[in-house]
Write an enzyme that holds these catalytic residues in place. Structure first.
Site, PDB file in Angstrom:
ATOM      1  N   CYS A   1       3.355   8.500   1.028  1.00 34.20           N
ATOM      2  CA  CYS A   1       3.948   7.589   2.008  1.00 34.20           C
ATOM      3  C   CYS A   1       4.083   6.234   1.336  1.00 34.20           C
ATOM      4  O   CYS A   1       3.082   5.658   0.905  1.00 34.20           O
ATOM      5  CB  CYS A   1       3.019   7.515   3.218  1.00 34.20           C
ATOM      6  SG  CYS A   1       3.519   6.319   4.463  1.00 34.20           S
TER       7      CYS A   1
ATOM      8  N   ASN B   1      -2.844   4.990  16.257  1.00 31.49           N
ATOM      9  CA  ASN B   1      -4.010   4.659  15.443  1.00 31.49           C
ATOM     10  C   ASN B   1      -4.445   3.244  15.756  1.00 31.49           C
ATOM     11  O   ASN B   1      -3.705   2.304  15.469  1.00 31.49           O
ATOM     12  CB  ASN B   1      -3.673   4.752  13.955  1.00 31.49           C
ATOM     13  CG  ASN B   1      -3.393   6.178  13.560  1.00 31.49           C
ATOM     14  OD1 ASN B   1      -4.237   7.045  13.721  1.00 31.49           O
ATOM     15  ND2 ASN B   1      -2.188   6.413  13.071  1.00 31.49           N
TER      16      ASN B   1
ATOM     17  N   GLU C   1      10.604  -1.985   6.749  1.00 28.77           N
ATOM     18  CA  GLU C   1      11.723  -1.231   7.316  1.00 28.77           C
ATOM     19  C   GLU C   1      12.684  -0.916   6.168  1.00 28.77           C
ATOM     20  O   GLU C   1      13.402  -1.803   5.693  1.00 28.77           O
ATOM     21  CB  GLU C   1      12.403  -2.075   8.408  1.00 28.77           C
ATOM     22  CG  GLU C   1      13.748  -1.563   8.897  1.00 28.77           C
ATOM     23  CD  GLU C   1      13.764  -0.101   9.318  1.00 28.77           C
ATOM     24  OE1 GLU C   1      12.899   0.325  10.120  1.00 28.77           O
ATOM     25  OE2 GLU C   1      14.638   0.646   8.824  1.00 28.77           O
TER      26      GLU C   1
ATOM     27  N   CYS D   1       6.728  -6.863   7.266  1.00 30.99           N
ATOM     28  CA  CYS D   1       7.874  -6.328   8.004  1.00 30.99           C
ATOM     29  C   CYS D   1       8.400  -7.405   8.941  1.00 30.99           C
ATOM     30  O   CYS D   1       7.640  -8.256   9.395  1.00 30.99           O
ATOM     31  CB  CYS D   1       7.444  -5.105   8.814  1.00 30.99           C
ATOM     32  SG  CYS D   1       8.821  -4.181   9.537  1.00 30.99           S
TER      33      CYS D   1
ATOM     34  N   CYS E   1       7.148  -4.710  15.771  1.00 32.78           N
ATOM     35  CA  CYS E   1       6.866  -3.703  16.802  1.00 32.78           C
ATOM     36  C   CYS E   1       5.463  -3.981  17.362  1.00 32.78           C
ATOM     37  O   CYS E   1       4.529  -4.253  16.605  1.00 32.78           O
ATOM     38  CB  CYS E   1       6.957  -2.301  16.210  1.00 32.78           C
ATOM     39  SG  CYS E   1       8.623  -1.925  15.615  1.00 32.78           S
TER      40      CYS E   1
ATOM     41  N   CYS F   1      -0.994   5.914  10.100  1.00 31.64           N
ATOM     42  CA  CYS F   1       0.227   5.176  10.435  1.00 31.64           C
ATOM     43  C   CYS F   1      -0.070   3.814  11.026  1.00 31.64           C
ATOM     44  O   CYS F   1      -0.889   3.681  11.920  1.00 31.64           O
ATOM     45  CB  CYS F   1       1.035   5.922  11.483  1.00 31.64           C
ATOM     46  SG  CYS F   1       1.758   7.404  10.886  1.00 31.64           S
TER      47      CYS F   1
ATOM     48  N   GLU G   1       0.824  -1.193   0.000  1.00 28.71           N
ATOM     49  CA  GLU G   1       0.000   0.000   0.000  1.00 28.71           C
ATOM     50  C   GLU G   1       0.864   1.251   0.000  1.00 28.71           C
ATOM     51  O   GLU G   1       1.963   1.257   0.534  1.00 28.71           O
ATOM     52  CB  GLU G   1      -0.886   0.001   1.243  1.00 28.71           C
ATOM     53  CG  GLU G   1      -1.926  -1.079   1.158  1.00 28.71           C
ATOM     54  CD  GLU G   1      -2.729  -1.222   2.432  1.00 28.71           C
ATOM     55  OE1 GLU G   1      -3.900  -1.594   2.330  1.00 28.71           O
ATOM     56  OE2 GLU G   1      -2.192  -0.972   3.510  1.00 28.71           O
TER      57      GLU G   1
ATOM     58  N   CYS H   1       2.281  -2.027  16.018  1.00 32.68           N
ATOM     59  CA  CYS H   1       2.141  -1.773  14.573  1.00 32.68           C
ATOM     60  C   CYS H   1       1.350  -2.889  13.913  1.00 32.68           C
ATOM     61  O   CYS H   1       1.614  -4.068  14.147  1.00 32.68           O
ATOM     62  CB  CYS H   1       3.516  -1.663  13.929  1.00 32.68           C
ATOM     63  SG  CYS H   1       3.434  -1.411  12.150  1.00 32.68           S
TER      64      CYS H   1
END
Ligand code: SAH
Length: 373
Positions: free
Chosen positions: A109, A299, A169, A116, A120, A342, A96, A123
């Site tokens: 963005c 978020n 990342e 990933c 985290c 985010c 995306e 996330c």
């Protein structure tokens, strides 16, 4: 020759294209011509590249291609933010990118990986595991597709800023990201100034050092906590590269450049990292680094284990850190009605776990990071 055997010219920056043309017995300046067609005019049909001979165009058609991910879906938010879902590997995987129009600039963005590896804890990309690195072509294609769609709509300006804050990342996919950055900044392609391209990292310290030697794009660092114990919970990579080393790499990145600043990102998690004590410790940690601090309201997404801090708490935090002389802003959530804010970039994955397991092994051998979970 099938398409898969042809070389995808979107993978080549200027140096790569020059080598490609020289190999064909052509002059290096053909690279500039091709870049202008493809990246500036949005023309990807070799037959239409009329400043090249017919023979050359035919040779290009035989040996090369210009291949894009497929546009699967474009979602439009009430605030003008657009989320583009792009299919890669056929439609087996998706990535995306998010377009954020503002008055004075238009920011894109973009993603650097499918999924990933860093896991985290706050996330949502992490929840999907990791599939693979994107190729340079797939990274620059995100800019190409969105920018030229704006141009076709007759917009006054195309994309003016790029932030690598989508899925993945970027510093774990260093070479492809740098090749794509070359194209973003090339005068014969998108001609973005280095000050308008930002790489965001969770803190891959050796790669930050390499980055410093390679380029001078803006660097954003996802800090999120002022001490190692807490940061380890939020960003497991901290076990490998603790705050002390991370901040040392940040100081090195700005050293010798008067105007350079690190942008620290700090996600505001209710009751976790948002007290005045945290603010005090944070100001102490980063106070001597030329920087600005971006507070990102968390978020939420389904099954998230965190909540966003209250507005009042965020304001108090911001005022405290500001009072210590650190430029601090709260980032406005954009596109939250379409899950584009985010950490909400959720691709669609198939065949994820198998490749994810394979990658963990190679990740260990490259970086020595073993316990990222
Ligand atoms: N891997 C890179 C870039 C991708 S994340 C990095 O870690 O910097 C881009 C930013 O969004 C990071 O600062 C990340 O910590 C933040 N982020 C991730 N999930 C979020 C969420 N749910 N709410 C708010 N910010 C989030």
């Amino acid at each position: 020759m099938s398409t898969t055997e042809k070389i995808n010219l979107l993978n080549l920056n200027r140096a790569g294209l020059e080598a490609f043309f020289v190999e064909l017995g052509e002059k290096p300046f053909r690279a500039k011509q091709l870049m202008q067609w493809v990246h500036q005019r949005g023309v990807v049909d070799f037959a239409k590249m009329t400043d090249m001979s017919k023979t050359l165009r035919q040779i290009l058609g035989g040996k090369a291609c210009i291949n894009f991910p497929t546009v699967e879906m474009i979602q439009q938010s009430k605030d003008g933010t657009q989320k583009w879902l792009l299919g890669v590997d056929g439609t087996e995987n998706a990535i995306e990118c998010v377009l954020i129009p503002e008055k004075s600039r238009t920011t894109l963005c973009i993603s650097s990986q499918v999924g990933c590896t860093l896991n985290c804890s706050f996330c949502s990309t992490a929840k999907q595991g990791f599939n693979r690195n994107l190729e340079a072509a797939e990274i620059i294609a995100q800019l190409h597709l969105v920018h030229h769609s704006l141009m076709r709509e007759g917009k006054q300006q195309g994309v003016t800023n790029v932030v690598m804050m989508g899925m993945g990342e970027p510093l774990m996919n260093f070479d492809a990201v740098m090749t794509a950055v070359d194209m973003m900044c090339d005068d014969y392609a998108y001609a973005l100034s280095k000050r308008r391209v930002t790489i965001s990292t969770a803190g891959v310290v050796p790669a930050m050092e390499k980055l410093r030697q390679t380029t001078d794009v803006c660097l954003a660092v996802s800090l999120h906590a002022p001490d190692d114990a807490l940061r380890e919970q939020l960003v497991p990579l901290n076990r490998k590269y603790p705050i002390h080393e991370l901040l040392k790499a940040c100081r090195a990145y700005v050293e010798g450049y008067r105007s350079r600043k690190i942008t620290f990102e700090y996600v505001m998690l209710k009751g976790v990292n948002d007290s005045i004590e945290h603010a005090r410790a944070l100001a102490k940690q980063i106070g001597d680094i030329p920087c600005k601090l971006n507070l990102i309201p968390f978020n939420p997404y389904p099954h998230a284990i965190y909540q966003c801090s209250d507005k009042q708490t965020i304001d108090r935090f911001r005022e405290y850190v500001s009072s210590k002389g650190i430029i601090t802003v709260t980032r406005r959530a954009r596109g939250d009605d379409i899950d584009a804010a985010c950490g909400q970039l959720v691709g669609q994955f198939k065949d994820r776990s198998r490749r994810s397991a394979k990658y963990q092994l190679s990740l260990e051998s490259i970086t020595g990071v073993s316990h990222v979970h």
